[in-house]
Design a protein around this motif. Structure first.
Motif, PDB file in Angstrom:
ATOM      1  N   LEU A 331      52.449  22.351  30.941  1.00  0.00           N
ATOM      2  CA  LEU A 331      52.708  20.918  30.902  1.00  0.00           C
ATOM      3  C   LEU A 331      52.068  20.278  29.680  1.00  0.00           C
ATOM      4  N   ASP A 332      50.823  20.629  29.396  1.00  0.00           N
ATOM      5  CA  ASP A 332      50.138  20.055  28.236  1.00  0.00           C
ATOM      6  C   ASP A 332      50.842  20.419  26.934  1.00  0.00           C
ATOM      7  N   VAL A 333      51.264  21.686  26.813  1.00  0.00           N
ATOM      8  CA  VAL A 333      51.963  22.098  25.599  1.00  0.00           C
ATOM      9  C   VAL A 333      53.277  21.341  25.453  1.00  0.00           C
ATOM     10  N   SER A 334      54.019  21.213  26.543  1.00  0.00           N
ATOM     11  CA  SER A 334      55.312  20.531  26.490  1.00  0.00           C
ATOM     12  C   SER A 334      55.151  19.065  26.121  1.00  0.00           C
ATOM     13  N   ILE A 335      54.200  18.391  26.773  1.00  0.00           N
ATOM     14  CA  ILE A 335      53.991  16.972  26.501  1.00  0.00           C
ATOM     15  C   ILE A 335      53.503  16.769  25.066  1.00  0.00           C
ATOM     16  N   ASN A 336      52.609  17.629  24.589  1.00  0.00           N
ATOM     17  CA  ASN A 336      52.095  17.493  23.225  1.00  0.00           C
ATOM     18  C   ASN A 336      53.197  17.665  22.188  1.00  0.00           C
ATOM     19  N   LYS A 337      54.113  18.601  22.445  1.00  0.00           N
ATOM     20  CA  LYS A 337      55.219  18.794  21.507  1.00  0.00           C
ATOM     21  C   LYS A 337      56.132  17.570  21.465  1.00  0.00           C
ATOM     22  N   VAL A 338      56.377  16.986  22.633  1.00  0.00           N
ATOM     23  CA  VAL A 338      57.218  15.793  22.661  1.00  0.00           C
ATOM     24  C   VAL A 338      56.511  14.628  21.978  1.00  0.00           C
ATOM     25  N   LEU A 339      55.199  14.494  22.191  1.00  0.00           N
ATOM     26  CA  LEU A 339      54.450  13.421  21.533  1.00  0.00           C
ATOM     27  C   LEU A 339      54.444  13.611  20.019  1.00  0.00           C
ATOM     28  N   ARG A 340      54.349  14.853  19.566  1.00  0.00           N
ATOM     29  CA  ARG A 340      54.417  15.103  18.131  1.00  0.00           C
ATOM     30  C   ARG A 340      55.796  14.737  17.581  1.00  0.00           C
ATOM     31  N   THR A 341      56.825  15.082  18.329  1.00  0.00           N
ATOM     32  CA  THR A 341      58.181  14.688  17.933  1.00  0.00           C
ATOM     33  C   THR A 341      58.311  13.176  17.903  1.00  0.00           C
ATOM     34  N   PHE A 342      57.667  12.532  18.865  1.00  0.00           N
ATOM     35  CA  PHE A 342      57.684  11.066  18.921  1.00  0.00           C
ATOM     36  C   PHE A 342      57.066  10.473  17.654  1.00  0.00           C
ATOM     37  N   ALA A 343      55.909  10.989  17.254  1.00  0.00           N
ATOM     38  CA  ALA A 343      55.244  10.490  16.048  1.00  0.00           C
ATOM     39  C   ALA A 343      56.067  10.790  14.799  1.00  0.00           C
ATOM     40  N   GLU A 344      56.645  11.988  14.732  1.00  0.00           N
ATOM     41  CA  GLU A 344      57.472  12.329  13.573  1.00  0.00           C
ATOM     42  C   GLU A 344      58.696  11.429  13.479  1.00  0.00           C
ATOM     43  N   ALA A 345      59.302  11.146  14.625  1.00  0.00           N
ATOM     44  CA  ALA A 345      60.480  10.278  14.625  1.00  0.00           C
ATOM     45  C   ALA A 345      60.125   8.873  14.138  1.00  0.00           C
ATOM     46  N   PHE A 346      58.989   8.373  14.580  1.00  0.00           N
ATOM     47  CA  PHE A 346      58.588   7.026  14.156  1.00  0.00           C
ATOM     48  C   PHE A 346      58.328   6.980  12.644  1.00  0.00           C
ATOM     49  N   ILE A 347      57.668   8.005  12.120  1.00  0.00           N
ATOM     50  CA  ILE A 347      57.381   8.046  10.681  1.00  0.00           C
ATOM     51  C   ILE A 347      58.678   8.129   9.877  1.00  0.00           C
ATOM     52  N   LEU A 348      59.604   8.959  10.341  1.00  0.00           N
ATOM     53  CA  LEU A 348      60.882   9.082   9.635  1.00  0.00           C
ATOM     54  C   LEU A 348      61.662   7.780   9.661  1.00  0.00           C
ATOM     55  N   VAL A 349      61.652   7.108  10.810  1.00  0.00           N
ATOM     56  CA  VAL A 349      62.342   5.811  10.896  1.00  0.00           C
ATOM     57  C   VAL A 349      61.730   4.821   9.923  1.00  0.00           C
ATOM     58  N   PHE A 350      60.408   4.794   9.854  1.00  0.00           N
ATOM     59  CA  PHE A 350      59.748   3.867   8.929  1.00  0.00           C
ATOM     60  C   PHE A 350      60.110   4.178   7.476  1.00  0.00           C
ATOM     61  N   LEU A 351      60.121   5.473   7.133  1.00  0.00           N
ATOM     62  CA  LEU A 351      60.458   5.852   5.757  1.00  0.00           C
ATOM     63  C   LEU A 351      61.902   5.505   5.418  1.00  0.00           C
ATOM     64  N   VAL A 352      62.812   5.775   6.352  1.00  0.00           N
ATOM     65  CA  VAL A 352      64.219   5.453   6.092  1.00  0.00           C
ATOM     66  C   VAL A 352      64.405   3.952   5.906  1.00  0.00           C
ATOM     67  N   VAL A 353      63.777   3.172   6.745  1.00  0.00           N
ATOM     68  CA  VAL A 353      63.874   1.711   6.615  1.00  0.00           C
ATOM     69  C   VAL A 353      63.285   1.255   5.285  1.00  0.00           C
ATOM     70  N   PHE A 354      62.164   1.847   4.914  1.00  0.00           N
ATOM     71  CA  PHE A 354      61.529   1.467   3.651  1.00  0.00           C
ATOM     72  C   PHE A 354      62.410   1.818   2.451  1.00  0.00           C
ATOM     73  N   ILE A 355      63.040   2.981   2.499  1.00  0.00           N
ATOM     74  CA  ILE A 355      63.867   3.415   1.361  1.00  0.00           C
ATOM     75  C   ILE A 355      65.102   2.542   1.226  1.00  0.00           C
ATOM     76  N   PHE A 356      65.745   2.217   2.326  1.00  0.00           N
ATOM     77  CA  PHE A 356      67.003   1.475   2.237  1.00  0.00           C
ATOM     78  C   PHE A 356      66.777  -0.024   2.055  1.00  0.00           C
ATOM     79  N   LEU A 357      65.703  -0.564   2.611  1.00  0.00           N
ATOM     80  CA  LEU A 357      65.429  -1.990   2.400  1.00  0.00           C
ATOM     81  C   LEU A 357      64.695  -2.237   1.081  1.00  0.00           C
TER      82      LEU A 357
END
Length: 603
Positions: A331-357
């Motif tokens: 459970l800990d491994v699964s949740i940690n992987k999803v949380l890491r994906t969550f953080a990566e997704a947020f960073i990518l969204v921020f970068l994409v918004v920054f590049i296009f705006l």
């Protein structure tokens, strides 16, 4: 209404802070699990018929109980088992969503009506009814390399000292040691000697039952006009092998007494010798912990581990414990992987918004709005009695890309006004919101309505769809609230007219110009491809048909399943020998399997 939030940014800030605080409160209280609670509520009925074999237990105990339990409200099906040790179990499964407490009460009422049909030995021992889930959350192994402690000692130590403490942990449905090696007074009869005295097994059983009882003898001198009265003290049930050996079977006329030790060998041994358990190659026993329906699996495991850690301080010398199965590891491994994906997704969204705006200030608005919507969703998950699991976290990861759209729409609309010559960001925000507010509301309703219907799916799969759909719908609605309150207020504070903005982003101009050039080239190529297919509709239709056929083929060839196969880090091996194989023969084969397993480096 929107003008008020723009002119009074403190109001929109307070609303956002309130949403975040409620979300944090929900996040703290939410249970954590791998998947939503899709396991149907289960009620377990246990009965013991000492000395009976599996067939007798099935016919005299299991069948009468099943006949009475069958048809209890909300029941879907039930399974039963009986062993040659005299124990019988019935598992009654109920529909998903059934109240487990009420289910246990209903089963208990049915069991009580079957009491008169059961053997007296079974009713005296008692029939237990307990709600639980079948999946084992935690399995603790006790083992020792000391010859002083055998398997029987370890199981009884676990049963007497550990199991009661684990059963008091909040959310534990059952905690019991198994292996069939509980202490029992064994009477090994000598058939040849019994035959010489004309004794049968029933004679031995009758003598033991008559002389091994708890009784209330009464008093001396009560209502007898005496100065004193005494309570008669009786030893009660026998406790030692010597006491059993002195049970009188027969008394002769000349004063000769035939005792149990004359026709049998008595010893304190195990209730059953039909199983043998080893832990890490040493004598041991297992403690299995399961949870009640609706409990927090993570809290149950942590609470049980805390009990074991405290109890280990008083373990006998050379007795050790280990965790054979621990659902929290995966459970800990699964949740940690999803949380890491969550953080990566947020960073990518921020970068994409920054590049296009092409503006850091503009990127801050989605970067602030998205966490508010995501964190606030946890409060509603708590209200809906959901949990933090792979489904809800996956929905939040997907929601990042959806909820950011509302903030981008607001920023783009304000940018468009500033490009038209507005010199005040506040005025640009007010005019932009007057034009796009209805569109934001419409988009939100459409997006939320897409996920709402899946909440009406029933059954175990419906639990998955419900948590996934409602999580997305709530996040989308909260993003609309932010787009109507927080985002325009931030746009009025952060965005600057073009003449002021250029002075603050000269250091990124070269990168932005290069990206814009590459972007325009890509747009030009895409436009050419789109024009090619628009002028050749037959070619476009052929491509659509080819992709459709390929998609259909992939659907048919892809394996199906309810949930993905997960590697839990545990392998179970079942060894089946011919019928009537002895325990010693089975033990020899399992020892060979154990040697093979020990040769695997990962074990």
């Amino acid at each position: 209404m929107f003008r008020r939030f723009i002119e009074h940014p403190v109001l929109s800030t307070v609303i956002s802070i309130l949403i975040v605080l409620l979300g944090i409160l929900g996040l703290v209280e939410l249970p954590i699990s791998q998947y939503p609670d899709i396991t149907p509520p289960t009620v377990r009925v246990n009965a013991n018929y000492g000395g009976a074999n599996a067939e007798v237990v099935m016919n005299s105990v299991i069948i009468p109980l099943e006949e009475k339990i069958n048809g209890v409200e909300g029941m879907t099906y039930m399974t039963s088992s009986a062993t040659n040790t005299g124990s019988g179990n019935i598992n009654v499964y109920f529909a998903v969503g059934t109240d487990p407490d009420q289910a246990a009460v209903d089963v208990q009422n049915r069991v009580s009506t079957a009491t008169r049909l059961l053997p007296a030995e079974v009713t005296q021992a008692g029939v237990t009814v307990r709600k639980q889930q079948n999946s084992t959350l935690l399995m603790i192994g006790l083992y020792t390399d000391s010859p002083v402690y055998d398997e029987s000692f370890l199981q009884n130590f676990a049963t007497i000292n550990l199991a009661p403490q684990l059963q008091r942990v909040q959310g534990v449905g059952d905690a019991s040691a198994y292996g069939g090696r509980t202490y029992s007074m064994r009477i090994w009869l000598k058939p040849d000697v019994m035959a010489s005295y004309g004794l049968s097994t029933s004679d031995i059983t009758g003598a033991v039952n008559e002389q091994n009882i708890e009784a209330a003898p009464g008093k001396f001198g009560e209502q007898g006009n005496q100065s004193f009265q005494y309570v008669i003290r009786y030893t009660g049930k026998l406790r030692t092998a010597e006491e059993y050996e002195n049970i009188v079977l027969r008394a002769g006329e000349n004063g000769q007494i035939l005792r149990l030790k004359d026709v049998a060998r008595v010893e304190l041994g195990s209730e059953s010798y039909q199983s043998k358990l080893w832990v890490n190659g040493m004598s041991g026993t297992n403690l299995a912990v399961s949870q009640t329906a609706g409990s927090n699996a993570r809290d149950v495991i942590n609470g049980s581990k805390k009990v074991i850690e405290e109890a280990s301080k008083s373990f006998p010398p050379d007795v050790k414990s280990t965790y054979l199965v621990d659902a929290n590891r995966f459970l800990d491994v699964s949740i940690n992987k999803v949380l890491r994906t969550f953080a990566e997704a947020f960073i990518l969204v921020f970068l994409v918004v920054f590049i296009f705006l092409k503006d850091f200030r503009s990127s801050l608005i989605p970067a602030i709005s998205v966490p508010v919507a995501i964190i606030g969703t946890f409060f509603f998950l708590y209200l809906f009695n959901f949990s933090i699991n792979l489904l809800t976290l996956f929905a939040l990861v997907l929601a990042i890309g959806i909820v950011v759209d509302d903030a981008i729409v607001v920023v783009e609309a304000v940018h468009a006004k500033l490009d038209q010559g507005y010199t005040s960001a506040r005025k640009a925000s007010i005019d932009a919101m007057s034009e796009i507010s209805s569109a934001i509301i419409a988009i939100t309703l459409v997006m939320a309505s897409v996920f709402v219907p899946v909440t009406f799916v029933t059954g175990s799969s419906g639990v998955f769809y419900k948590q996934f759909g409602i999580t997305l719908a709530v996040a989308i609605i909260l993003s609309a609230v932010n787009a109507l309150t927080l985002s325009p207020a931030l746009a009025a504070l952060f965005l600057k007219p073009k003449n002021e903005e250029k002075q603050h982003r000269k250091f990124t101009q070269r990168f932005m110009d290069g990206f814009e050039t590459g972007y325009q080239v890509t747009v030009h190529k895409y436009t050419g491809i789109a024009r090619f297919f628009s002028e050749r509709k037959i070619v476009a239709a052929a491509f659509v048909l080819i992709f459709g056929c390929g998609f259909y083929f992939l659907i048919k060839s892809t394996p199906t399943g309810f949930v993905p196969d997960e590697d839990m880090g545990t392998i179970y091996v079942n060894v089946s020998l011919p019928p009537a194989s002895s325990l010693e023969r089975t033990d020899a084969v399992t020892a060979e399997v154990e040697d093979v397993a020990r040769g695997i480096p990962e074990v």
